[in-house]
Design an enzyme around this catalytic site. Structure first.
Site: not given
Ligand code: HAS
Length: 554
Positions: A209, A358, A360, A422
């Site tokens: 975050y 995820h 990247h 990795r």
């Molecule tokens: Fe994550 C692992 C769960 C968000 C980064 N995450 C990682 C690792 C990194 C990372 C670096 O629960 C690896 C760590 C390692 O080395 O072991 N992550 C989540 C969840 C979210 C999430 C629930 N992660 C992020 C963000 C990161 C990030 C943000 C970096 C900035 N993550 C995990 C979990 C792991 C994990 C487990 C562990 C996995 C394991 O087993 O090792 C949430 O916060 C995500 C919520 C996001 C959304 C998307 C909303 C969409 C938006 C875009 C709207 C688009 C528009 C445009 C309006 C709900 C805002 C549309 C346009 C068109 C033209 C269609």
């Protein structure tokens, strides 16, 4: 901004080596004398820690200066900069000489040379100095002069970010000072890796975050202005920033023995809550885009999307390409994140290539693209020049986005097939001469992943040309700090998001509830309570060397 950018070039090129080695296209243990795991450590540390931290501080300084209109102290800035650069150089020396091949998560029992830990500590200390010595005093002074005004949204986001940052580096400091450094200096011969990992992930999850909030500041305050509109809802944006303070680190440790399932499940629930600010953002940003597009003549349920400035070279509108590409990638990052967060599904994807896909599309997607776009924007403003090679600057984010969409899909599939993260697959699972391990069924998607990575690197090179041109261009106007800040469409007074005290109290209470027992368990339970340290030397994990032997490493 310039120093991490120079390092980023190395970081990105090492990424290309990683993806080619993972696809079996390069079948060697090292490249130009840099071992695969050493390269992976450099790739992760430079891209995810050094680049992001430097950027967050530089951007934070600029935002505070611009919004509060109060000077920053030159001495504070120089000390902060020297500590950050000095720390980075120390850690870089350790990594480049093979003394700190501990990956970017560097938790025990992997042990690095002490210079790596001291360097990282200096980097972190340098990064918080402006917060304490410039930003807080300036905000208080601003508050005295404007007792009834709402804190500007960008300032709120920046302060939330660095408050979170200060909070989360405390557990990291505990494991570095009391576990890692003594081990590295040979003062301790056994450590508790479970405790180290629990403390690390307290830091590690909120770290994401810390990366994301500067991007959200740009999405909320600048993107609406670039599309000729307004921020759809100011209270929604404030709520999103405040919700990020939820502690959820155990979702990185679902598979970790020694921590009870109940607490993991509790963190799983909180993780779904922490996805809420991103859902709020998806709505608010889409609504702001729609409002702007309709101001420009957009109509219909979907056809207004065509009125957005995807290819515009006019003024600062080129920046839009970086945000929209990042947002599209974040759709993938969000979906895969929700899968990761599900306790049972995580058992399928944990430690596989899926997780690489995820991150990247999150830190390597929205975060990197918005930071790259803003670096180019700020360098042009600060130097008083126009952005050079604009067509390349415009093509860069789309190539990066296309590359990482392909990369994400490919790595998700190989991850579901069981390909580990990795791992140098080129000399193991994707080496046909290795009869025991060879997995031809991973080959196709690994090659698709390599194609995606290569396209993204081409995008980055296009960006480098534009940035270097801008950096050395002849100034045509006075240097300035200026941002396109949008007004809000809905700005109903909402005490819930203006009074910060309940949020701070709730955060501290939630941390105490969520971490007291897991930390106690980490200290007392499990069969892995005490183990010796390990070092990665060339391609082998070996028991930790004595200090004298460590410094003799090639
Ligand atoms: Fe994550 C692992 C769960 C968000 C980064 N995450 C990682 C690792 C990194 C990372 C670096 O629960 C690896 C760590 C390692 O080395 O072991 N992550 C989540 C969840 C979210 C999430 C629930 N992660 C992020 C963000 C990161 C990030 C943000 C970096 C900035 N993550 C995990 C979990 C792991 C994990 C487990 C562990 C996995 C394991 O087993 O090792 C949430 O916060 C995500 C919520 C996001 C959304 C998307 C909303 C969409 C938006 C875009 C709207 C688009 C528009 C445009 C309006 C709900 C805002 C549309 C346009 C068109 C033209 C269609």
């Amino acid at each position: 901004m310039v120093i991490p950018f120079i390092l980023l070039i190395l970081g990105v090129l090492l990424g290309l080596y990683q993806v080619l080695a993972r696809a079996g296209i390069i079948r060697s243990a090292d490249i130009f004398g840099i071992n695969y795991y050493q390269g992976l450590t450099l790739h992760g540390v430079i891209n995810a820690i050094v680049f992001t931290t430097f950027f967050a501080v530089a951007f934070g300084n600029a935002i505070m200066l611009h919004q509060l209109k109060r000077p920053l102290k030159v001495g504070v800035q120089w000390v902060s900069w020297l500590l950050m650069v000095g720390g980075t150089l120390m850690a870089a020396w350790a990594m480049l000489t093979g003394r700190a091949t501990v990956l970017y998560t560097f938790y025990l029992p992997m042990v690095a040379h002490w210079t790596f830990y001291v360097g990282a500590t200096l980097l972190l200390i340098g990064s918080i100095l402006p917060y304490f010595l410039d930003w807080i005093p300036n905000t208080l002074a601003w508050r005295r002069e404007n007792p009834n005004a709402k804190l500007p949204l960008a300032v709120l986001g920046n302060l939330v970010n660095f408050t979170l940052w200060c909070l989360i580096i405390l557990p990291l400091a505990v494991t570095v000072l009391f576990q890692m450094l003594p081990m590295s200096l040979g003062l301790a011969s056994e450590v508790n890796p479970l405790l180290s990992r629990t403390l690390f992930w307290f830091f590690g999850h909120a770290l994401v975050y810390f990366w994301l909030i500067p991007s959200y500041i740009m999405l909320y305050t600048m993107l609406p202005k670039l599309v000729g509109g307004k921020l759809y809802s100011d209270p929604a944006a404030r709520l999103a920033f405040l919700l990020f303070s939820i502690p959820v680190g155990l979702h990185h440790q679902y598979t970790e023995g020694g921590l009870s399932s109940g607490w993991k499940l509790w963190h799983a629930f909180l993780t779904f809550m922490v996805a809420l600010p991103s859902f709020i953002t998806a709505f608010t940003v889409a609504a702001s885009l729609e409002y702007g597009a309709r101001q420009n003549g957009g109509q219909g349920l979907f056809s207004w999307w065509s009125k957005l400035p995807y290819w515009s070279r006019e003024g600062d509108k080129w920046l839009f390409a970086y945000f929209i590409s990042g947002l599209i990638l974040f759709l993938f990052g969000g979906i895969t994140g929700i899968v990761n967060a599900s306790y049972n599904l995580n058992l399928i994807v944990h430690n596989t290539a899926w997780v690489v896909g995820h991150f990247h599309t999150t830190v390597g997607g929205l975060v990197t693209l918005s930071f790259l776009g803003m670096t180019l924007y700020m360098i042009a403003r600060l130097r008083g020049v126009d952005v050079k090679a604009k067509p390349l600057a415009l093509a860069a984010p789309y190539l990066w986005m296309l590359g990482f969409v392909i990369f994400e899909i490919a790595l998700s599939i190989t991850g579901l097939q069981g390909a580990p993260r990795r791992s140098n697959l080129g000399i193991s699972y994707l080496d046909p001469s290795n009869e025991l391990l060879y997995r031809p069924d991973w080959l196709f998607w690994s090659h698709v992943g390599a194609l995606g990575g290569a396209i993204a690197v081409i995008g980055f090179l296009a960006y480098v040309v534009s940035l270097v041109g801008t950096l050395f261009a002849k100034p045509v106007r006075a240097p300035e700090i200026d941002f396109p800040i949008a007004e809000a469409l809905h700005d109903t007074p909402t005490p819930l998001v203006v009074n910060l005290r309940p949020w701070v109290t709730a955060t501290l209470a939630l941390i105490a509830i969520s971490y007291t027992y897991p930390v106690y368990e980490s200290m007392t339970r499990g069969i892995i309570t005490k183990v010796p340290g390990y070092q990665s030397i060339e391609n082998n994990l070996v028991p930790q060397q004595t200090l004298r032997e460590q410094t003799r490493l090639p």
